[in-house]
Design a protein around this motif. Structure first.
Motif, PDB file in Angstrom:
ATOM      1  N   MET A 161      -5.040   1.046  -5.729  1.00  0.00           N
ATOM      2  CA  MET A 161      -4.509   1.061  -4.364  1.00  0.00           C
ATOM      3  C   MET A 161      -4.503   2.480  -3.802  1.00  0.00           C
ATOM      4  N   TYR A 162      -4.033   3.450  -4.617  1.00  0.00           N
ATOM      5  CA  TYR A 162      -4.017   4.834  -4.150  1.00  0.00           C
ATOM      6  C   TYR A 162      -5.434   5.381  -3.991  1.00  0.00           C
ATOM      7  N   TYR A 163      -6.357   4.924  -4.811  1.00  0.00           N
ATOM      8  CA  TYR A 163      -7.761   5.328  -4.682  1.00  0.00           C
ATOM      9  C   TYR A 163      -8.296   4.923  -3.303  1.00  0.00           C
ATOM     10  N   CYS A 164      -7.930   3.734  -2.846  1.00  0.00           N
ATOM     11  CA  CYS A 164      -8.367   3.278  -1.525  1.00  0.00           C
ATOM     12  C   CYS A 164      -7.602   3.994  -0.412  1.00  0.00           C
ATOM     13  N   LEU A 165      -6.297   4.210  -0.613  1.00  0.00           N
ATOM     14  CA  LEU A 165      -5.505   4.863   0.419  1.00  0.00           C
ATOM     15  C   LEU A 165      -5.965   6.290   0.682  1.00  0.00           C
ATOM     16  N   LYS A 166      -6.384   6.987  -0.351  1.00  0.00           N
ATOM     17  CA  LYS A 166      -6.844   8.365  -0.172  1.00  0.00           C
ATOM     18  C   LYS A 166      -8.110   8.449   0.662  1.00  0.00           C
ATOM     19  N   ARG A 167      -8.794   7.339   0.808  1.00  0.00           N
ATOM     20  CA  ARG A 167     -10.016   7.290   1.626  1.00  0.00           C
ATOM     21  C   ARG A 167      -9.739   6.573   2.939  1.00  0.00           C
ATOM     22  N   TRP A 168      -8.560   6.795   3.490  1.00  0.00           N
ATOM     23  CA  TRP A 168      -8.138   6.090   4.699  1.00  0.00           C
ATOM     24  C   TRP A 168      -9.006   6.433   5.902  1.00  0.00           C
ATOM     25  N   ARG A 169      -9.602   7.603   5.924  1.00  0.00           N
ATOM     26  CA  ARG A 169     -10.480   7.959   7.047  1.00  0.00           C
ATOM     27  C   ARG A 169     -11.700   7.049   7.094  1.00  0.00           C
TER      28      ARG A 169
END
Length: 269
Positions: free
Chosen positions: A16-24
């Protein structure tokens, strides 16, 4: 039989954090799919309305010729509302698509994505975790810092310089963990490059004065560096999350062990 048991479990929280860090990328993909879906539906609605108008004209002409005044009412679709509805659907579709892509990259990429269960994976001690240097020019950097605080918890409030000092203390403890073999020369090695790696190596050398360190080397990629490994009693690996490959980390560890060089542990940043 391997000395370690390879751990293939995937943490949903880390994913989940892996995806959140690529929010752009997530937002860009959502906007792109929303525009494509909205424009497509808008054009389709206009075309359908045009066909309905032609059908209505034909029906009116036919019924007037037969002496009938009334004609069946045809309902026209609002292109704007239809486009907005499809844009919302496209936005969620884009979010699902990019999240699926990130999940596949996380699972099949073979890169080091998390420090969790590090010892179980590599049979090496984790000497420290160092936060990446923040880029002040990055747009909406406060969102990245917020995600970092969510992921790391209280550890995120420790300054980066202090995190490097903690790693240096752990390296010193690892050196004195084996009194039967005096370690005076340590090689700094890994599979990554960049200014962050050089900064960490420089600060480690400043913090630990009773040991001689080598420049940062890549023993997996360079034969000359691998040959020099035999002149050192210990080795410390410095690896980067999201860039270093787990397969290469295991390979460099085996290269050190086969040459009777003590593997002190790994620093991750």
């Amino acid at each position: 039989m391997d000395e370690y048991q390879e751990v293939n479990e995937i943490s949903l929280i880390d994913l989940m954090y892996y995806c959140l860090k690529r929010w752009r990328w997530l937002i860009v993909c959502m906007i792109f799919f929303a525009i494509i879906a909205g424009v497509y539906r808008y054009q389709a609605a206009i075309t359908e309305n045009q066909l309905k108008k032609e059908q209505q004209s034909q029906q009116s002409a036919a019924k007037l010729g037969e002496g009938e005044v009334q004609s069946e009412q045809i309902i026209f679709e609002d292109p704007i509302s239809s486009a907005v509805s499809f844009a919302v659907i496209g936005m969620f579709g884009g979010m699902c698509f990019i999240c699926l892509f990130f999940c596949m990259t996380y699972i099949t990429g073979g890169k080091l994505q998390s420090e969790n269960n590090f010892y179980e994976k590599f049979d090496m001690h984790l000497l420290g975790v160092i936060r990446k240097a923040e880029s002040k020019r990055r747009w909406f950097g406060f969102i990245d810092r917020w995600i970092c605080r969510l992921e790391e918890g209280p550890y995120s409030r420790i300054p980066r310089r202090e995190q490097i000092k903690i790693a240096a203390v752990n390296v010193q403890a690892a050196v004195h963990r084996y009194p039967e073999k005096k370690i005076k020369r340590i090689m700094l090695a890994g599979t990554t490059t960049g200014s962050d790696t050089a900064e960490i190596c420089e600060q480690l050398i400043e913090e630990i004065s009773d040991v001689t360190f080598s420049p940062y080397r890549q023993i997996v990629f360079h034969a000359a560096s691998l040959r020099k490994l035999e002149y050192y009693e210990g080795i410390v690996f410095i690896e980067k999350k999201g860039e270093s490959y787990e397969k290469l980390i295991r390979q460099e560890k085996e290269l050190a062990v086969s040459r009777d060089v003590r593997v002190l542990g790994t620093i991750i940043f």
